[in-house]
Design a protein around this motif. Sequence first.
Motif, PDB file in Angstrom:
ATOM      1  N   THR A 421       0.819  -1.217   0.000  1.00 37.05           N
ATOM      2  CA  THR A 421       0.000   0.000   0.000  1.00 37.05           C
ATOM      3  C   THR A 421       0.851   1.264   0.000  1.00 37.05           C
ATOM      4  OG1 THR A 421      -0.107  -0.091   2.420  1.00 37.05           O
ATOM      5  CG2 THR A 421      -1.883  -1.171   1.196  1.00 37.05           C
ATOM      6  N   GLU A 422       2.176   1.104   0.193  1.00 39.17           N
ATOM      7  CA  GLU A 422       3.033   2.285   0.236  1.00 39.17           C
ATOM      8  C   GLU A 422       3.162   2.916  -1.152  1.00 39.17           C
ATOM      9  OE1 GLU A 422       4.004  -0.714   1.101  1.00 39.17           O
ATOM     10  OE2 GLU A 422       4.034  -0.691   3.295  1.00 39.17           O
ATOM     11  N   LYS A 423       3.249   4.229  -1.157  1.00 39.82           N
ATOM     12  CA  LYS A 423       3.442   4.956  -2.402  1.00 39.82           C
ATOM     13  C   LYS A 423       4.932   5.031  -2.729  1.00 39.82           C
ATOM     14  CE  LYS A 423      -0.911   5.978  -3.037  1.00 39.82           C
ATOM     15  NZ  LYS A 423      -1.672   5.446  -4.182  1.00 39.82           N
ATOM     16  N   ALA A 424       5.259   4.838  -4.000  1.00 38.61           N
ATOM     17  CA  ALA A 424       6.659   4.892  -4.440  1.00 38.61           C
ATOM     18  C   ALA A 424       6.880   6.150  -5.271  1.00 38.61           C
ATOM     19  CB  ALA A 424       7.001   3.655  -5.267  1.00 38.61           C
ATOM     20  N   ASP A 425       8.058   6.721  -5.139  1.00 41.13           N
ATOM     21  CA  ASP A 425       8.393   7.888  -5.950  1.00 41.13           C
ATOM     22  C   ASP A 425       8.442   7.489  -7.421  1.00 41.13           C
ATOM     23  OD1 ASP A 425       8.592   9.429  -3.680  1.00 41.13           O
ATOM     24  OD2 ASP A 425      10.750   9.033  -3.438  1.00 41.13           O
ATOM     25  N   ARG A 496      13.045  -7.498  -9.188  1.00 42.46           N
ATOM     26  CA  ARG A 496      12.671  -8.506  -8.199  1.00 42.46           C
ATOM     27  C   ARG A 496      12.849  -7.999  -6.774  1.00 42.46           C
ATOM     28  NH1 ARG A 496      16.128 -13.313 -10.890  1.00 42.46           N
ATOM     29  NH2 ARG A 496      17.513 -11.509 -11.088  1.00 42.46           N
ATOM     30  N   GLU A 497      13.573  -6.913  -6.623  1.00 41.73           N
ATOM     31  CA  GLU A 497      13.759  -6.318  -5.302  1.00 41.73           C
ATOM     32  C   GLU A 497      12.658  -5.308  -4.984  1.00 41.73           C
ATOM     33  OE1 GLU A 497      17.588  -4.574  -5.409  1.00 41.73           O
ATOM     34  OE2 GLU A 497      18.660  -6.481  -5.611  1.00 41.73           O
ATOM     35  N   MET A 498      11.800  -5.046  -5.957  1.00 41.92           N
ATOM     36  CA  MET A 498      10.740  -4.043  -5.784  1.00 41.92           C
ATOM     37  C   MET A 498       9.393  -4.750  -5.600  1.00 41.92           C
ATOM     38  SD  MET A 498      11.915  -1.578  -8.943  1.00 41.92           S
ATOM     39  CE  MET A 498      10.686  -0.344  -8.627  1.00 41.92           C
ATOM     40  N   PRO A 499       8.573  -4.340  -4.650  1.00 42.65           N
ATOM     41  CA  PRO A 499       7.217  -4.890  -4.553  1.00 42.65           C
ATOM     42  C   PRO A 499       6.480  -4.714  -5.876  1.00 42.65           C
ATOM     43  CG  PRO A 499       7.710  -3.558  -2.633  1.00 42.65           C
ATOM     44  CD  PRO A 499       8.829  -3.334  -3.599  1.00 42.65           C
ATOM     45  N   LYS A 500       5.743  -5.740  -6.279  1.00 42.05           N
ATOM     46  CA  LYS A 500       5.089  -5.696  -7.589  1.00 42.05           C
ATOM     47  C   LYS A 500       4.170  -4.493  -7.730  1.00 42.05           C
ATOM     48  CE  LYS A 500       5.272 -10.665  -8.443  1.00 42.05           C
ATOM     49  NZ  LYS A 500       4.500 -11.896  -8.714  1.00 42.05           N
TER      50      LYS A 500
END
Length: 684
Positions: A421-425, A496-500
């Motif tokens: 649910t976190e927002k990514a830049d 693969r290190e980033m949440p989908k």
Amino acid sequence: MKQTGKRLFQYAALFKKPLLIALIFLSVAVATELAGPFIARQMIDTHILGIEKPWYETTSATQTKKAVPYEGTFYKRIDNFAEGEPKGKEVRILQVGSQFLWVDQQIAFDGVRNLADDGKLTITQGTEKAEYAVKKLSIQELYTFYKPEFNSLMKLAGFYLLLIIIGAGFTYGQKYLLQSAANRIIQRMRSDVFAQIQRLPINYFDNQPAGKIVSRITNDTESVRDLYVQVLANFFTGTIYIVGIIAALFVLDYRLALFTLPVIPLLYVWIIVYRKYASFYNHEIRERIGSINGMINEAIQGMTIIQAFRRQKETIQEFEQLNDEYTKYQNKLLSLNSLTSHNLMNVVRNLFFFGLIWYVGGSSINTLITVGVLYAFVDYLNRMFHPMVGIVNQLPNLERALVSADRVFELLDEQGVDVATEKADRYLGNVKFEHVRFAYKEGEDVLKDISFEAKQGQTVALVGHTGSGKSSILNLLFRFYDVNEGRITVDGRDVREMPKQQLRQHMGIVLQDPFLFTGTIASNVSLDDPSITRERVEAALREVGADEMFKSLPHGIDEPVIEKGSTLSAGQRQLISFARALAFDPAILILDEATASIDTETEAIIQAALEVLSKGRTTFIIAHRLSTIKSADQILVLDHGEIVERGNHEELMGLLGRYYQMYQLQQGHPETASAAESEVRSVL
């Protein structure tokens, strides 16, 4: 199955408060109902058959307290005398058949009674015999002796009526609480299942028909609901009833209670044997239901093809085969249920009654049991078999619910990815593939050593024959699947290190066959995301050149869209899908043959918008129409999972290779394409 039961209990524990209150209410309701035979015993033994107890003459000072006048003398029953109150002569009132007889003396013993024609009463007990002179009581005289008991009888009847009302209130409360808790449990379970679907990888849906998944969310969870509402209610009620009745039987007479105890292990064995056979049938039935739902869903989705190619007969035959298999297992389960249903339980109950008659009639215990106790015992025995029948009748629902729960938990146990649910830049959009290999099935690589780089703001086109690996590259970029070897980076970070969800947060995609949801044109652009304002929706539609097209509709962009947007043209659906991607302002835009199914005029609109919108945004295009990618910064030509040519349009045309050949064929110059193919082969 034990694990399934444990997890069902864990779901129930989420709403333990209403369930516990319902259980307490149920216990009170059972207690009030089980009090009935005790009250009946008291009415029979004390106030109805109590007339045969000894009566004594009483003095005039006590005539007002349950004293009965008869032939100028007052009499009171022995249990109506106060402690220390003087008693006069003892008399008895005995019943023989339908007649009540006055015995003006004490009797020596009681036994088999016989009234002779000469008015003499003979009582026989074993070898002993006694004879008494008696007088028949008229109905009015008999009524006089019963009159002191009417007040007590009415009090007991009123108390029983009060218990019935209290029991009804608590029964209503427990049913309401139990069913409302069950509804909330299933609501939670369905929410969990639907949320799990959002977590599952795309390859799960590749291998599962949509109808089977829908069946688990709807049919199977509804069967689990029956477990909480019907099965557990009957099992709880039945267990409390049986325990309460056995306790009451021990209070009545422990010897009769011991006679009924074998029914408990009998019921347990019954349940074990039934479940052994029913479990298999229910598994097969639920599987067939899932297959039938899957086929119906597929048939509805493909009805155009079925009718166009005249496959109705074959489709019906395929359905009939599944339907016949479903019916076969249903009939097998029906036979099992008929064999072990309440009819067999009634046979067992009648055998117990026969045994009771034999036991009481053939032993000395019959002389120690009053009519009221025997009535209460028979009543309790009937009441005990009633919940047992209820439990047996719920065994099919129990097995069906457990099988359905297995299928639901199987879906919940599928490996998924938690929704971030976190927002990514917003990232820049620099994409790099480094020696990527990938296979949908082990040993069958669809991508072989793929390496390329797309820098921020560039447009990369992927071309090649069907099955060359174009869509697979974009599936990996979106992380619908993960690479087997190599790596993919966005701005230097391995995907693969980033949440989908964070990776896809700044990606937009337009498919060849766009999917529209039920709603409006505007809601399909914004997907009801609160961050996408009305103005942004209108701007996105305007930028793709669709605003004028939809303004002509009766409700404009608020025009209703039914399932899949079937009332809209292919071009309109594609423009909505394109505006949807742009409204989210992606850093990476993917067009998967987005112009393949639209007319030339609409394609020109999209092409014009692309030239403006691709600036500052990394764009990947899969296209069969090579004329739409002439301005791409980089064109990758794929063949059997390998990049065989790369460069821009002019560079690739100068190579006179595979791209040149494809372009000439599309431009209507087959002879030039053939010459180029021969030249390429000679070089190779």
